[in-house]
Motif scaffolding. Structure first.
Motif, PDB file in Angstrom:
ATOM      1  N   THR A 168       1.115  -1.138   0.216  1.00  0.00           N
ATOM      2  CA  THR A 168      -0.146  -0.338  -0.112  1.00  0.00           C
ATOM      3  C   THR A 168       0.523   1.076   0.161  1.00  0.00           C
ATOM      4  OG1 THR A 168      -0.276   0.137   2.404  1.00  0.00           O
ATOM      5  CG2 THR A 168      -2.030  -1.313   0.743  1.00  0.00           C
ATOM      6  N   ALA A 169       2.012   1.395   0.590  1.00  0.00           N
ATOM      7  CA  ALA A 169       3.193   2.240   0.108  1.00  0.00           C
ATOM      8  C   ALA A 169       3.264   2.281  -1.588  1.00  0.00           C
ATOM      9  CB  ALA A 169       4.711   2.018   1.010  1.00  0.00           C
ATOM     10  N   GLU A 170       3.782   3.842  -1.707  1.00  0.00           N
ATOM     11  CA  GLU A 170       4.064   4.250  -2.865  1.00  0.00           C
ATOM     12  C   GLU A 170       5.244   3.792  -3.647  1.00  0.00           C
ATOM     13  OE1 GLU A 170       4.968   7.517  -6.131  1.00  0.00           O
ATOM     14  OE2 GLU A 170       4.754   8.280  -3.962  1.00  0.00           O
ATOM     15  N   VAL A 171       5.263   2.811  -4.911  1.00  0.00           N
ATOM     16  CA  VAL A 171       6.170   1.952  -5.252  1.00  0.00           C
ATOM     17  C   VAL A 171       7.058   2.720  -6.411  1.00  0.00           C
ATOM     18  CG1 VAL A 171       6.807  -0.118  -6.383  1.00  0.00           C
ATOM     19  CG2 VAL A 171       5.391  -0.393  -4.520  1.00  0.00           C
ATOM     20  N   VAL A 172       7.566   3.132  -6.642  1.00  0.00           N
ATOM     21  CA  VAL A 172       8.399   3.302  -8.559  1.00  0.00           C
ATOM     22  C   VAL A 172       9.409   2.242  -8.279  1.00  0.00           C
ATOM     23  CG1 VAL A 172       7.953   5.980  -7.715  1.00  0.00           C
ATOM     24  CG2 VAL A 172      10.238   5.048  -7.131  1.00  0.00           C
TER      25      VAL A 172
END
Length: 162
Positions: free
Chosen positions: A102-106
């Protein structure tokens, strides 16, 4: 009617804070550096990982638990920087869904220049993953080389997020 509004509010809150990404931003080092600087008003946790790194995969549930714990805190943000290859982007997207990230993934598509950007993030970083960097007010306050336990992660955040 009031109960329906309460249920809808809870549903929207849970959906918003547990939403998964439909796509992954592909960045070069300079873009990632700018993205980190844009979050200077937050306590930022940046974890470098890969879907093929066993210690990375092992620690991610701890990161997601902590991310969920702080989901309502506007002064907190977690970013997961995948070092998977660009050709493996679909695998990263499946991984996000399967592991409920659920955290931002790049995805950092800059492996050819890793000897340039790794020391810019941290001089002591030898290139191994997982690695986690913690930023407060745009400045790095802590560097963790290797897998983090949930207790270590929670302690580092608690000591710095004030």
């Amino acid at each position: 009617m009031k109960n329906l509004l309460k249920i809808l509010t809870v549903f929207l809150f849970c959906t918003f804070y547990n939403a998964q990404q439909a796509d992954v931003a592909v960045l070069k080092y300079e873009e990632l550096e700018k993205k980190i600087q844009l979050e200077k008003d937050k306590f930022l946790v940046v974890n470098f990982w890969s879907t093929t790194c066993a210690p990375c995969v092992k620690e991610l549930p701890h990161f997601m638990e902590i991310n969920h714990q702080y989901a309502g805190n506007p002064e907190f943000k977690m970013m997961l920087v995948s070092l998977d290859r660009l050709v493996d982007k679909e695998r990263v997207l499946k991984f996000i869904k399967n592991k409920n990230l659920t955290a931002e993934v790049v995805l950092l598509d800059d492996i050819k220049r890793m000897n340039t950007w790794i020391p810019r993030f941290e001089k002591e970083w030898d290139g191994n993953i997982p690695v986690t960097l913690f930023y407060k007010n745009g400045e790095k306050v802590y560097f963790n080389d290797g897998e983090m336990s949930k207790e270590e992660l929670r302690k580092t955040i608690t000591e710095n997020l004030q």
